[in-house]
Design an enzyme around this catalytic site. Structure first.
Site, PDB file in Angstrom:
ATOM      1  N   ARG A 162       0.828  -1.208   0.000  1.00 34.06           N
ATOM      2  CA  ARG A 162       0.000   0.000   0.000  1.00 34.06           C
ATOM      3  C   ARG A 162       0.865   1.261   0.000  1.00 34.06           C
ATOM      4  NH1 ARG A 162      -3.190  -3.577  -0.570  1.00 34.06           N
ATOM      5  NH2 ARG A 162      -5.326  -3.624   0.211  1.00 34.06           N
ATOM      6  N   SER A 237     -10.790  -0.808   3.420  1.00 37.98           N
ATOM      7  CA  SER A 237      -9.999  -0.927   4.654  1.00 37.98           C
ATOM      8  C   SER A 237      -9.565   0.463   5.098  1.00 37.98           C
ATOM      9  CB  SER A 237      -8.736  -1.741   4.401  1.00 37.98           C
ATOM     10  OG  SER A 237      -9.044  -3.028   3.990  1.00 37.98           O
ATOM     11  N   GLU A 333      -4.971   3.615   6.389  1.00 34.22           N
ATOM     12  CA  GLU A 333      -4.651   3.272   5.008  1.00 34.22           C
ATOM     13  C   GLU A 333      -5.152   4.411   4.116  1.00 34.22           C
ATOM     14  OE1 GLU A 333      -5.976   1.914   1.741  1.00 34.22           O
ATOM     15  OE2 GLU A 333      -6.179  -0.192   2.295  1.00 34.22           O
TER      16      GLU A 333
HETATM   17  N1  EPU Z   1      -9.928 -10.847  10.245  1.00 35.33           N
HETATM   18  C1  EPU Z   1     -10.648 -10.936  11.406  1.00 35.33           C
HETATM   19  N2  EPU Z   1     -11.716 -10.107  11.581  1.00 35.33           N
HETATM   20  C2  EPU Z   1     -12.097  -9.229  10.640  1.00 35.33           C
HETATM   21  C3  EPU Z   1     -11.379  -9.137   9.447  1.00 35.33           C
HETATM   22  C4  EPU Z   1     -10.280  -9.941   9.262  1.00 35.33           C
HETATM   23  O1  EPU Z   1     -10.348 -11.724  12.286  1.00 35.33           O
HETATM   24  O2  EPU Z   1     -13.093  -8.515  10.873  1.00 35.33           O
HETATM   25  C5  EPU Z   1      -8.769 -11.741  10.052  1.00 35.33           C
HETATM   26  C6  EPU Z   1      -9.168 -13.136   9.633  1.00 35.33           C
HETATM   27  O3  EPU Z   1      -8.269 -14.039  10.203  1.00 35.33           O
HETATM   28  C7  EPU Z   1      -8.962 -13.120   8.129  1.00 35.33           C
HETATM   29  C8  EPU Z   1      -7.754 -12.197   8.005  1.00 35.33           C
HETATM   30  O4  EPU Z   1      -7.926 -11.239   9.044  1.00 35.33           O
HETATM   31  O5  EPU Z   1      -8.705 -14.375   7.613  1.00 35.33           O
HETATM   32  C9  EPU Z   1      -7.626 -11.520   6.679  1.00 35.33           C
HETATM   33  O6  EPU Z   1      -8.847 -10.846   6.388  1.00 35.33           O
HETATM   34  P1  EPU Z   1      -9.225 -10.418   4.898  1.00 35.33           P
HETATM   35  O7  EPU Z   1      -9.067 -11.547   3.983  1.00 35.33           O
HETATM   36  O8  EPU Z   1     -10.545  -9.737   4.944  1.00 35.33           O
HETATM   37  O9  EPU Z   1      -8.078  -9.412   4.532  1.00 35.33           O
HETATM   38  P2  EPU Z   1      -7.584  -8.093   5.276  1.00 35.33           P
HETATM   39  O10 EPU Z   1      -6.142  -8.284   5.606  1.00 35.33           O
HETATM   40  O11 EPU Z   1      -8.493  -7.733   6.370  1.00 35.33           O
HETATM   41  C10 EPU Z   1      -6.692  -7.024   3.060  1.00 35.33           C
HETATM   42  C11 EPU Z   1      -6.789  -5.699   2.369  1.00 35.33           C
HETATM   43  C12 EPU Z   1      -8.119  -5.581   1.629  1.00 35.33           C
HETATM   44  C13 EPU Z   1      -8.219  -6.722   0.628  1.00 35.33           C
HETATM   45  C14 EPU Z   1      -8.104  -8.058   1.399  1.00 35.33           C
HETATM   46  C15 EPU Z   1      -8.102  -9.248   0.478  1.00 35.33           C
HETATM   47  C16 EPU Z   1      -5.438  -4.183   3.728  1.00 35.33           C
HETATM   48  C17 EPU Z   1      -5.419  -3.064   4.716  1.00 35.33           C
HETATM   49  N3  EPU Z   1      -6.645  -4.624   3.352  1.00 35.33           N
HETATM   50  O12 EPU Z   1      -7.690  -7.030   4.090  1.00 35.33           O
HETATM   51  O13 EPU Z   1      -8.092  -4.370   0.912  1.00 35.33           O
HETATM   52  O14 EPU Z   1      -9.444  -6.671  -0.085  1.00 35.33           O
HETATM   53  O15 EPU Z   1      -6.865  -8.074   2.140  1.00 35.33           O
HETATM   54  O16 EPU Z   1      -6.892  -9.351  -0.185  1.00 35.33           O
HETATM   55  O17 EPU Z   1      -4.375  -4.640   3.310  1.00 35.33           O
HETATM   56  C18 EPU Z   1      -8.763  -2.085   0.809  1.00 35.33           C
HETATM   57  O18 EPU Z   1      -7.577  -1.819   0.676  1.00 35.33           O
HETATM   58  O19 EPU Z   1      -9.651  -1.194   0.844  1.00 35.33           O
HETATM   59  C19 EPU Z   1      -9.158  -3.468   0.981  1.00 35.33           C
HETATM   60  C20 EPU Z   1     -10.412  -3.822   1.181  1.00 35.33           C
END
Ligand code: EPU
Length: 338
Positions: A162, A237, A333
């Site tokens: 990012r 995010s 972010e």
């Molecule tokens: N998790 C939780 N609770 C939550 C959300 C996530 O426990 O409410 C944990 C779970 O273990 C889950 C893990 O976090 O398996 C990863 O969650 P998720 O797959 O939703 O990914 P993220 O790390 O929360 C990132 C990006 C998203 C992108 C997703 C999928 C960032 C800050 N965010 O989210 O990007 O869509 O991965 O690749 O890196 C954005 O930038 O606006 C965005 C949505």
């Protein structure tokens, strides 16, 4: 190009915050952009693209330039790949749909990411195992200072998680006017390593997915988890997944063995901010017009007519609560415009 005064930016940010701009111009091409950059009233401008990655805490005293440069065209191709140029004002998801329609692979995992193509390189957008830098060819940018035109390649842009040079050393120095991507015509590299995609494909009984199948899976996952900004103001995010030392990660794991963590580089791990927020009891918490989304704790939501100040105050409370519980500071972010 028309210059407007006292314009509401509500339609120009996906949080739907009713911030005002005292001076506003929307540009449709590079010439119009250069014209407005030379206008003395537009000194030190604030640039706005899709408005999907910013939070206006207050009204904007700086002149606003809305980058609305369109056009998608092929600038080079061979039997295997194609170089596509897209205007900075093209909605990112429209570019993904265009690529799918032409069977060009490479950005299907990035379906439904809000925002415009011109802002995609600034934060090196990424999702489901793919980042913009994986398909990036180069971009054209205009210097705010002297209106000169530049071409920057991947090395110049210094992409990170990012992150890019446009967020650091080059902040407020350039306007990106078009972005070129190298996409694959055949032998598509299908990236389903991200667990959620694999699960969705299995559920649909698809064993040999096409790029369209991958995009459909991503769209389904995102629609289930992320609120549509047209219905609920948000900017995806809101906070970044923190990068934490191995030492600190090991310490946290002793107390929280289920802590989701992913190897980053060297002795560092990326930790799920969503998990930290959820375990701090903030997932789905709502206070008046604002809250953290019930399906994805990383997403700050405007439930009604929240002001930028209300949203930012709530987000700061989330940061403080997580810092108290886990000793980790979550950085936004989204760009906070104060
Ligand atoms: N998790 C939780 N609770 C939550 C959300 C996530 O426990 O409410 C944990 C779970 O273990 C889950 C893990 O976090 O398996 C990863 O969650 P998720 O797959 O939703 O990914 P993220 O790390 O929360 C990132 C990006 C998203 C992108 C997703 C999928 C960032 C800050 N965010 O989210 O990007 O869509 O991965 O690749 O890196 C954005 O930038 O606006 C965005 C949505």
């Amino acid at each position: 190009m028309t210059v407007l005064e006292n314009v509401s930016l509500k339609e120009f940010n996906t949080f739907g915050v009713d911030a005002k701009a005292s001076l506003f111009a929307s540009v449709k091409n590079q010439l119009e952009l250069q014209e407005v950059l030379k206008d003395p009233r537009f000194k030190n401008p604030f640039l706005i693209g899709g408005g999907s990655n910013l939070l206006f805490v207050n009204s904007i005293s700086r002149p606003v330039i809305h980058i609305n440069i369109g056009g998608i065209k092929i600038i080079d191709e061979n039997d295997d790949s194609v170089i596509v140029s897209a205007g900075a004002g093209i909605k990112w998801h429209d570019l993904v749909l265009w690529a799918l329609k032409n069977n060009y692979g490479g950005i299907e995992n990035l379906a439904l990411i809000p925002g415009n193509t011109g802002t995609a390189p600034i934060q090196n957008i990424g999702a489901y195992g793919v980042e913009l830098k994986d398909v990036f060819y180069n971009l054209i940018a205009v210097s705010i200072d002297d209106c000169s035109t530049h071409i920057f390649d991947e090395n110049d842009c210094e992409f990170g998680y990012r992150d890019s040079k446009f967020k650091n050393e080059w902040s407020h120095q350039y306007v990106i006017t078009s972005v070129r991507l190298m996409l694959q015509k055949n032998n598509h590299f299908i990236n389903t390593q991200y667990g959620a995609i694999e699960k969705t494909l299995i559920k649909k009984n698809i064993s040999n997915p096409s790029i369209q199948d991958v995009a459909d899976a991503v769209i389904e996952i995102r629609n289930n988890k992320l609120p549509n900004p047209k219905e609920l103001g948000n900017s995806g995010s809101f906070l970044k997944n923190p990068i934490v030392s191995k030492e600190k990660t090991d310490k946290l794991l002793l107390e929280h063995p289920n802590l989701p963590h992913y190897e980053f580089t060297g002795n560092f791990y990326k930790i799920s901010a969503g998990w930290l927020i959820e375990k701090s009891g903030l997932k789905g918490l709502r206070e008046g017009n604002v809250g953290m989304h019930a399906q994805q704790a990383l997403v700050l939501v405007n439930y009604g007519n929240a002001t930028g100040k209300e949203l930012w105050k709530f987000a700061q409370k989330v940061q403080q609560t997580v810092a108290q519980k886990f000793g980790i500071t979550l950085d936004p972010e989204v760009n906070i415009i104060e």
